[in-house]
Enzyme design. Structure first.
Site, PDB file in Angstrom:
ATOM      1  N   ASP A  71       0.817  -1.212   0.000  1.00 25.60           N
ATOM      2  CA  ASP A  71       0.000   0.000   0.000  1.00 25.60           C
ATOM      3  C   ASP A  71       0.853   1.264   0.000  1.00 25.60           C
ATOM      4  OD1 ASP A  71      -2.546  -0.852  -0.303  1.00 25.60           O
ATOM      5  OD2 ASP A  71      -3.257  -0.277   1.682  1.00 25.60           O
ATOM      6  N   ASP A 102     -10.873  -7.428  10.955  1.00 24.89           N
ATOM      7  CA  ASP A 102     -10.795  -8.872  11.173  1.00 24.89           C
ATOM      8  C   ASP A 102     -11.916  -9.341  12.106  1.00 24.89           C
ATOM      9  OD1 ASP A 102      -9.733  -7.473  13.271  1.00 24.89           O
ATOM     10  OD2 ASP A 102      -7.822  -8.528  13.332  1.00 24.89           O
TER      11      ASP A 102
END
Length: 563
Positions: A147, A455
């Protein structure tokens, strides 16, 4: 279990055993509940009878609030104690049930963002450790999301691709258990077991020096690039970043169909991805990066098994995928199975672990309890997903917007990736920053958006949809990562967790209401996590109120009556 046709006994792939003393804990919970109600009754009595003094009223109310919160958190904890179980798997029996050529393909997704906070060499070691799995290499693909769009990370992986041609055969030849190069060469076994280790260690040290030199200088010079393949890749990378501020960059560094190691064995696929970013489009942090990896991997390989890994969470056991297959290949555990979660283990913890970074209760004790319900929650790394589970509930498949992203789509492998412009063009398209607009990605498909703890939120919604998970905790840890080493890093981590968990707690999917109604005790277990930040309220109140009450002459404990 017996075969239907031959009548021969099929060896077990896994076993499940309830933990002892569960019944005693249930009895204790009943007794403890009575004690909690007695304490709350005392606080209410104090408020109603002795509440004329304003100071007594304030102190009694704060203590009542603290004890109500503590009682709530204790009640949610009991979900982990109702049916804890131990599992054991037998990878040695796997080939008696499934032939290696019938193993499902595996895509490994690794995310990194900053070459200075997450050193490229550490990310490279993680990738090399999973590339060296005891798994058919033609069925293994590693996708790395950068990223940061850093040339430093791309250079490190180009060097790693060359080193892998020597490292993978070395691991196979000596059947190494530790396949993270840095961890292996730092151990005593590297100097005492194999005489030919010095040669490959020198190769690793040369790669390490080159990568660290580039990171220190902050740029990749022409003198650092060797070979036409690397020069062409960096030329393309430079052209892309010249035309756009942060474009999509996809580099196929290794390809099974054409790359072989020094012994002639095929190499796993290794793909570097830097997704497009725009100031006008949200990039969704790690969740967005994982969804891009899911789509790009679907275009190129579309493996039915997907492993998500943090960039510092390297493999410690080359047989880990075989342990996962012990559950995926078992008809008893396969239905509605979404993912197999391994605990997080950390290297470099101090003797006293002053920052409590081991998280033994979070990653081990609670997981044993959740495993007896619908399974442990997803913790962002060390989880093997069935790709199908990321596309709707077990009974309702949500079809993606293009057929190439469908979990059952079969990729044409007759034509190599680098010779398929249409495949590469489509991969760039699905990695674009505007691709998810007007789609169900992040809401009904893939990793879910809506919380900083993507998550936890993803695992929670998967369980609400009817999926199950399994906790796999072998004697040899499957993965090792790096724990926070400074107080600042620890506070930043906990702040992100607290904000993300409260986002879920006060959303329409609140585990107390939606979760318990949908999943029962599993929802209560998720509520324990989502309301974890409110522990701070009773801790702060009990840290100061008793002293203030004592100084003011206020009794906060029941008086003993003598008859």
């Amino acid at each position: 279990m017996r075969g239907k046709s031959s009548g021969t006994e099929i060896p077990p792939l896994n076993t499940t055993e309830p933990i002892r003393r569960t019944a005693l804990n249930r009895v204790f919970a009943v007794v403890y509940t009575c004690a909690i109600f007695a304490l709350l009754y005392h606080h209410v009595e104090t408020l109603t009878i002795r509440g004329r003094n304003p100071l007594v009223l304030v102190v009694s109310f704060c203590l009542l609030l603290s004890d109500v919160i503590l009682a709530l958190m204790w009640a949610t904890t009991q979900a982990f104690r109702m049916r804890p179980i131990h599992r054991r798997e037998f990878p040695g029996n796997l080939q008696k049930v499934v032939r290696p050529r019938e193993f499902p393909a595996l895509d490994v997704l690794i995310c990194t963002a900053d070459p200075y906070k997450e050193p490229p060499l550490s990310v490279v070691n993680t990738a090399l450790s999973v590339m060296a799995y005891d798994y058919p290499t033609e069925k293994l693909s590693v996708y790395v999301s950068d990223d940061g769009g850093s040339a430093l990370t791309l250079f490190a992986f180009m060097e790693a691709a060359k080193f892998a041609a020597h490292w993978l055969p070395f691991c196979r030849k000596f059947n190494l258990m530790e396949r993270n190069p840095h961890a292996y060469f730092s151990s005593s076994s590297s100097t005492s077991t194999h005489a030919c280790c010095s040669e490959i260690k020198m190769m690793y040290e040369r790669m390490k020096v080159k990568v660290e030199h580039v990171v220190e200088s902050g740029k990749v010079g022409d003198e650092n690039i060797t070979g036409d393949r690397e020069r062409e890749a960096f030329s393309k990378w430079t052209d892309d970043f010249t035309r756009h501020e942060h474009p999509t960059v996809i580099q196929v560094l290794l390809e099974t169909s054409k790359d072989r190691d020094i012994t002639g064995h095929f190499m796993p696929n290794l793909v570097y991805i830097s997704r497009e970013k725009s100031k006008t489009s949200p990039h969704r942090f790690k969740a967005g990066a994982l969804n891009v990896l899911l789509r790009v991997s679907a275009i190129m390989t579309n493996a039915p098994m997907v492993l998500t890994l943090d960039c510092d969470m390297s493999s410690n056991d080359p047989q880990t995928p075989l342990r996962v297959l012990c559950y995926i290949s078992d008809p008893a555990t396969r239905p509605n199975l979404s993912f197999v979660q391994f605990p997080q283990r950390f290297r470099g913890l101090s003797k006293n672990d002053i920052y409590a970074s081991e998280f033994k209760r979070l990653f081990l004790i609670n997981f044993l309890g959740m495993d007896g319900l619908k399974g442990p929650n997803y913790v962002g790394t060390g989880a093997f997903f069935c790709r199908r589970s990321l596309f709707g509930s077990p009974s309702t498949l949500i079809s993606p917007e293009i057929p190439q992203l469908h979990p059952n789509h079969v990729v044409d492998k007759d034509k190599p990736i680098h010779e398929s412009p249409a495949m590469l063009s489509l991969a760039h398209h699905v990695a674009g920053c505007n691709y998810e607009n007007q789609t169900k990605w992040g809401s009904k498909m893939g990793i879910r958006y809506g919380s900083l703890v993507e998550d936890y939120y993803t695992g929670y919604l998967l369980h609400c949809e009817g999926w199950r998970s399994i906790f796999c905790n072998p004697d040899r840890p499957a993965f090792y990562g790096d724990a926070p080493t400074t107080l600042v890093d620890l506070l930043n981590q906990h702040k992100r967790w607290a904000i993300g968990l409260l986002e879920v707690a006060f959303s329409r999917y609140c585990p107390i209401t939606f979760g318990i109604r949908t999943m029962g005790l599993t929802g209560l277990a998720y509520a324990h996590y989502s309301f974890w930040p409110i522990w701070s309220i009773p801790i702060m109140l009990y840290a100061f109120l008793p002293q203030l009450a004592l100084a003011s002459g206020i009794s906060i404990f029941p008086k003993v009556c003598h008859h």
